[in-house]
Design an enzyme around this catalytic site. Sequence first.
Site, PDB file in Angstrom:
ATOM      1  N   CYS A  80      75.520  42.792  42.914  1.00 25.39           N
ATOM      2  CA  CYS A  80      76.790  42.271  43.411  1.00 25.39           C
ATOM      3  C   CYS A  80      77.256  41.077  42.572  1.00 25.39           C
ATOM      4  O   CYS A  80      77.506  41.231  41.392  1.00 25.39           O
ATOM      5  CB  CYS A  80      76.693  41.943  44.900  1.00 25.39           C
ATOM      6  SG  CYS A  80      78.315  41.725  45.643  1.00 25.39           S
ATOM      7  N   HIS A 183      75.915  47.188  46.767  1.00 25.43           N
ATOM      8  CA  HIS A 183      74.673  46.672  47.337  1.00 25.43           C
ATOM      9  C   HIS A 183      73.660  47.796  47.510  1.00 25.43           C
ATOM     10  O   HIS A 183      73.609  48.417  48.572  1.00 25.43           O
ATOM     11  CB  HIS A 183      74.955  46.023  48.699  1.00 25.43           C
ATOM     12  CG  HIS A 183      75.645  44.707  48.586  1.00 25.43           C
ATOM     13  ND1 HIS A 183      74.971  43.535  48.339  1.00 25.43           N
ATOM     14  CD2 HIS A 183      76.948  44.383  48.661  1.00 25.43           C
ATOM     15  CE1 HIS A 183      75.829  42.540  48.276  1.00 25.43           C
ATOM     16  NE2 HIS A 183      77.046  43.025  48.465  1.00 25.43           N
ATOM     17  N   GLU A 185      70.630  47.530  48.062  1.00 25.40           N
ATOM     18  CA  GLU A 185      69.684  47.149  49.126  1.00 25.40           C
ATOM     19  C   GLU A 185      70.253  47.430  50.510  1.00 25.40           C
ATOM     20  O   GLU A 185      69.556  47.302  51.506  1.00 25.40           O
ATOM     21  CB  GLU A 185      69.288  45.675  48.970  1.00 25.40           C
ATOM     22  CG  GLU A 185      70.286  44.632  49.445  1.00 25.40           C
ATOM     23  CD  GLU A 185      71.476  44.419  48.523  1.00 25.40           C
ATOM     24  OE1 GLU A 185      71.644  45.188  47.564  1.00 25.40           O
ATOM     25  OE2 GLU A 185      72.254  43.473  48.768  1.00 25.40           O
TER      26      GLU A 185
END
Lengths: 202, 253
Positions: A80, A183, A185
């Site tokens: 990001c 993102h 994650e």
Amino acid sequence: MIVVVDYGVGNIASVLNMLKRVGAKAKASNLIDDIVNAEKLILPGVGAFDAGMKTLRESGLIDVLNQQVLVARKPVMGVCLGSQMLGRRSEEGIEPGLGWIDMDIKRFEKRPERKVPHMGWSHVSCNYEHPLVQGLTDESRYYFVHGYYMCPDNERDTLLTADYGQKFTAAVAKDNIFGFQFHPEKSHRFGMQLFKNFVELI
Amino acid sequence: MQRKRVIPCLLLKDRGLVKTVKFKAPKYVGDPINAIRIFNEKEVDELVLLDIEASILGREPDYELLAEVAGECFMPICYGGGIRTLEHAQRIFALGVEKIALNAAALADVELLRKIADQFGSQSVVCSIDCKKSLLGRYSVYSQSGTKDTKVSPVEWAKRVEDAGAGEIFLNSIDRDGTMQGYDIPLIKSVVAGVHIPVVACGGAGSIADLNEPFEQAGVSAVAAGSFFVFHGKHKAVLISYPDLNHSLSGNK
């Protein structure tokens, strides 16, 4: 050991959660020794460009990061804002970026039919084969939250492309340096796959 | 171009998950961690978790619970409830929660949105707006879990919070909450038209067709729902579900 650079800004806990899920040995650290001894690095980041760069500079880690990434050529993955910080500069602020990838960060213009920030799940397309994006399918979708996007000078540095009323770079790759605008994650098994690929990169 | 986001909105009270009707009569529906684990397995687009009594009791967010929640969530999560300062927000972000929702605190001091947005970016700052329609059909913003009429119009307030740095609006219809009778389209339409930031509509979803409406008729960026994801059948048995959006929402791949 993968070291998530803990310079005080960002989604560190989520990144560590994901690394744990894929079985990687990882920790967050802001110590020079840890960064020197790391096998791979992750540069997280959330929020405004200037705040991120300023905090990174104040952490005193830029020299060791430059050394480890540009000289020792350790794999590094920006996420990001961390990905945007790999570039030279951003329209969001005045602070210089790390400059590891020849790119500027530009603002999405607001248009009546397009809300900014771009917030939500988008599919990505892969520009060329790369071990980092192995296993991606047409089904793969990623969670984006950003008002600015990466514009690499060299087309080759764009690994993934996405569409938000215009095509834009969703991931960059240049030698040992990688960055995801979205993102991973927070992108379920689709992001898990990318983390796994990064962990397994040799 | 972009997938239509469908967001389960979970309400916390006493560390349990509850579901309300018109913001009242909270009914216990389960353990939050367990529910979040199930939603994670179902690969939901995003989760919104709101502590409905933190602000009323003047209590801070339950950081311990949030840390556990974040550890189970491989999807974006937005938390709201009891956040009154930049430090509260900071602690929540550090746990791995990427968005915070302000409601009462923004009404008390709209500048707090700016302070948090300046440090963490506006994409991480959601302003939650609870609205209610008067007998004469006028919409008004309510605070304190729907108990206090601020007499401010939702559109005016939405514009102000956008100017103050909010990156997204979570628009709740108190009248439709828990009724499963469909979204309040006129309300949603007016707010979407008034701002440039994404709007998430919440309150009233009872079917897949309902979920589609705010996208088709009001141009929202996302829809949220509570009852629809936790209740099953006419007797409202608790059963967590999440539709396969790839096939059920028009336009999703």
